[in-house]
Write an enzyme that holds these catalytic residues in place. Structure first.
Site, PDB file in Angstrom:
ATOM      1  N   ARG A   1      44.425  26.892  45.764  1.00  0.00           N
ATOM      2  CA  ARG A   1      43.932  27.237  47.109  1.00  0.00           C
ATOM      3  C   ARG A   1      44.531  26.348  48.188  1.00  0.00           C
ATOM      4  O   ARG A   1      44.281  26.593  49.381  1.00  0.00           O
ATOM      5  CB  ARG A   1      42.411  27.143  47.143  1.00  0.00           C
ATOM      6  CG  ARG A   1      41.735  28.247  46.320  1.00  0.00           C
ATOM      7  CD  ARG A   1      40.224  28.181  46.458  1.00  0.00           C
ATOM      8  NE  ARG A   1      39.576  29.385  45.971  1.00  0.00           N
ATOM      9  CZ  ARG A   1      38.915  29.470  44.822  1.00  0.00           C
ATOM     10  NH1 ARG A   1      38.818  28.420  44.027  1.00  0.00           N
ATOM     11  NH2 ARG A   1      38.346  30.610  44.450  1.00  0.00           N
TER      12      ARG A   1
ATOM     13  N   ASP B   1      37.608  20.375  38.266  1.00  0.00           N
ATOM     14  CA  ASP B   1      36.393  21.193  38.213  1.00  0.00           C
ATOM     15  C   ASP B   1      35.405  20.513  37.273  1.00  0.00           C
ATOM     16  O   ASP B   1      35.091  21.024  36.198  1.00  0.00           O
ATOM     17  CB  ASP B   1      36.741  22.594  37.703  1.00  0.00           C
ATOM     18  CG  ASP B   1      37.713  23.307  38.616  1.00  0.00           C
ATOM     19  OD1 ASP B   1      37.292  23.738  39.693  1.00  0.00           O
ATOM     20  OD2 ASP B   1      38.904  23.401  38.262  1.00  0.00           O
TER      21      ASP B   1
ATOM     22  N   MET C   1      43.337  30.980  36.027  1.00  0.00           N
ATOM     23  CA  MET C   1      43.374  32.126  36.943  1.00  0.00           C
ATOM     24  C   MET C   1      44.761  32.255  37.565  1.00  0.00           C
ATOM     25  O   MET C   1      44.935  32.995  38.542  1.00  0.00           O
ATOM     26  CB  MET C   1      42.308  31.977  38.032  1.00  0.00           C
ATOM     27  CG  MET C   1      40.892  31.943  37.440  1.00  0.00           C
ATOM     28  SD  MET C   1      39.615  32.505  38.566  1.00  0.00           S
ATOM     29  CE  MET C   1      39.836  31.382  39.914  1.00  0.00           C
TER      30      MET C   1
ATOM     31  N   HIS D   1      48.060  22.896  36.100  1.00  0.00           N
ATOM     32  CA  HIS D   1      48.024  23.875  34.996  1.00  0.00           C
ATOM     33  C   HIS D   1      49.053  23.503  33.933  1.00  0.00           C
ATOM     34  O   HIS D   1      48.802  23.630  32.733  1.00  0.00           O
ATOM     35  CB  HIS D   1      48.356  25.285  35.513  1.00  0.00           C
ATOM     36  CG  HIS D   1      47.364  25.846  36.479  1.00  0.00           C
ATOM     37  ND1 HIS D   1      47.640  25.984  37.809  1.00  0.00           N
ATOM     38  CD2 HIS D   1      46.115  26.324  36.300  1.00  0.00           C
ATOM     39  CE1 HIS D   1      46.599  26.531  38.418  1.00  0.00           C
ATOM     40  NE2 HIS D   1      45.656  26.745  37.526  1.00  0.00           N
TER      41      HIS D   1
HETATM   42  O1  PAF Z   1      38.973  26.953  36.291  1.00  0.00           O
HETATM   43  C1  PAF Z   1      39.387  28.126  36.318  1.00  0.00           C
HETATM   44  O2  PAF Z   1      40.566  28.398  36.616  1.00  0.00           O
HETATM   45  C2  PAF Z   1      38.436  29.267  35.989  1.00  0.00           C
HETATM   46  O3  PAF Z   1      37.150  28.976  36.424  1.00  0.00           O
HETATM   47  C3  PAF Z   1      38.424  29.623  34.479  1.00  0.00           C
HETATM   48  C4  PAF Z   1      37.955  28.461  33.633  1.00  0.00           C
HETATM   49  C5  PAF Z   1      39.824  30.051  34.061  1.00  0.00           C
HETATM   50  C6  PAF Z   1      37.479  30.787  34.234  1.00  0.00           C
HETATM   51  O4  PAF Z   1      37.861  31.910  34.940  1.00  0.00           O
END
Ligand code: PAF
Length: 326
Positions: free
Chosen positions: A231, A194, A74, A81
């Site tokens: 966040r 996550d 996102m 990332h």
């Molecule tokens: O983890 C995230 O950033 C989001 O939940 C994902 C996997 C890109 C789905 O929108």
């Protein structure tokens, strides 16, 4: 009390109209049209906004015998990332990074519009990690006005984050499956911060025979232990100063487990006692001990066990987890 799974049903007819995102996507359009010298330098990476163009590009690569790795994101990139991208770059000939603040996974009153965005910087980062395509669709191209199909894994989604975010994982599964269908990715990489998300995606992929392999990467942290998250920018200085205690208490629970404690109730109490003293600005969303694959609640830690939590620090809802036993 957090909303129960029943809320999912009540919310289902919500029309997928997503105002507020168009300034973000118009920035991307402006960039693609060459209005931004910053982005137009990145000639090695295509920026695609049209799902059908993404699908055509991926079909062409597959027809040439080239495999594809996918990193769904996102945006508002941090080192976590980047780790996903670096890892994915080594897994396949082609790397697709998607950047889409998926409206369907935000409930009413959540931070969809406030979610931090920096498309130009993100594009530079994706390009620097060798992405072949950065896919930045507009919400309207991913969800038709009468979008009516949702993917759910309710058994795994009902606890932990799913309690206070009842439509969240339905939105995640739906968009991730769309990305898998568009790219036909051979492998997709997710972060273990996550944990519940990656467990749910693994189950979805298994149950629906999706031919995409799932890889998960360990959480990337600040030097003081705080899990990196887009966040984290929501926190005040005082909240940020206390936030590392989230991780510290999870490590303490892991240590107690290693010393022989098996009662999930006592392990939870030990963490909550610490937080009462050292995390006064935190508001507990949940602290749970679950099986790391099935997400079922555990009373005893005598096999694989994950302690997972969400804590609100002011405007930021922070999640973290630790394997008490693997
Ligand atoms: O983890 C995230 O950033 C989001 O939940 C994902 C996997 C890109 C789905 O929108």
């Amino acid at each position: 009390m957090p909303a129960s799974l029943g809320g999912v049903k009540a919310d289902m007819p919500r029309a997928p109209s997503f105002p507020g995102l168009f300034s973000f996507t118009s920035l991307v359009r402006a960039c693609i049209k060459g209005h931004s010298s910053t982005i137009s330098q990145y000639l090695d990476m295509q920026i695609l906004t049209n799902p059908q163009e993404l699908a055509a590009q991926c079909r062409a690569w597959h027809a040439q015998g080239e495999d594809i790795a996918l990193v769904p994101t996102m945006g508002y990139y941090h080192a976590g990332h980047e780790d996903l991208m670096v890892h994915a770059r080594g897994l396949a000939k082609r790397l697709v990074v998607s950047l889409f603040v998926n409206p369907a996974q935000f409930g009413p009153g959540e931070d969809l519009e406030a979610y931090p965005r920096n498309a130009e910087r993100d594009a530079a980062i994706a390009e620097s990690h060798g992405a072949d395509v950065l896919f930045m669709p507009e919400p309207g191209s991913m969800y038709a006005p009468d979008h009516a199909t949702w993917v759910e894994v309710p058994e795994l989604a009902k606890g932990l984050c799913g309690q206070s975010r009842p439509i969240h994982f339905r939105g995640v599964c739906t968009v991730v499956l769309k990305l898998f269908m568009l790219t036909r990715a051979d492998v997709a990489v997710f972060g273990q911060k996550d944990w519940q998300q990656q467990a749910i995606i693994r189950r979805m992929v298994r149950d629906l025979n999706v031919p995409t392999r799932i890889e998960a990467r360990p959480t990337v942290r600040e030097a003081d232990g705080l899990a990196l998250s887009s966040r984290n920018v929501y926190m005040t200085a005082a909240e940020r100063a206390q936030a590392p205690e989230i991780r510290a208490a999870l490590l303490y629970a892991q240590k107690l487990t290693q010393e022989g404690e098996t009662s999930a109730a006592l392990l939870r109490e030990a963490v909550l006692r610490r937080w009462a003293e050292r995390l006064p600005l935190g508001r507990l969303d949940y602290l749970s001990i679950v099986h790391p694959e099935s997400m079922a609640q555990l009373n005893e830690v005598n096999g694989p066990a994950l302690m997972a939590c969400a804590v609100r620090m002011g405007k930021a809802r922070l999640i973290d987890n630790i394997l008490l036993r693997s």
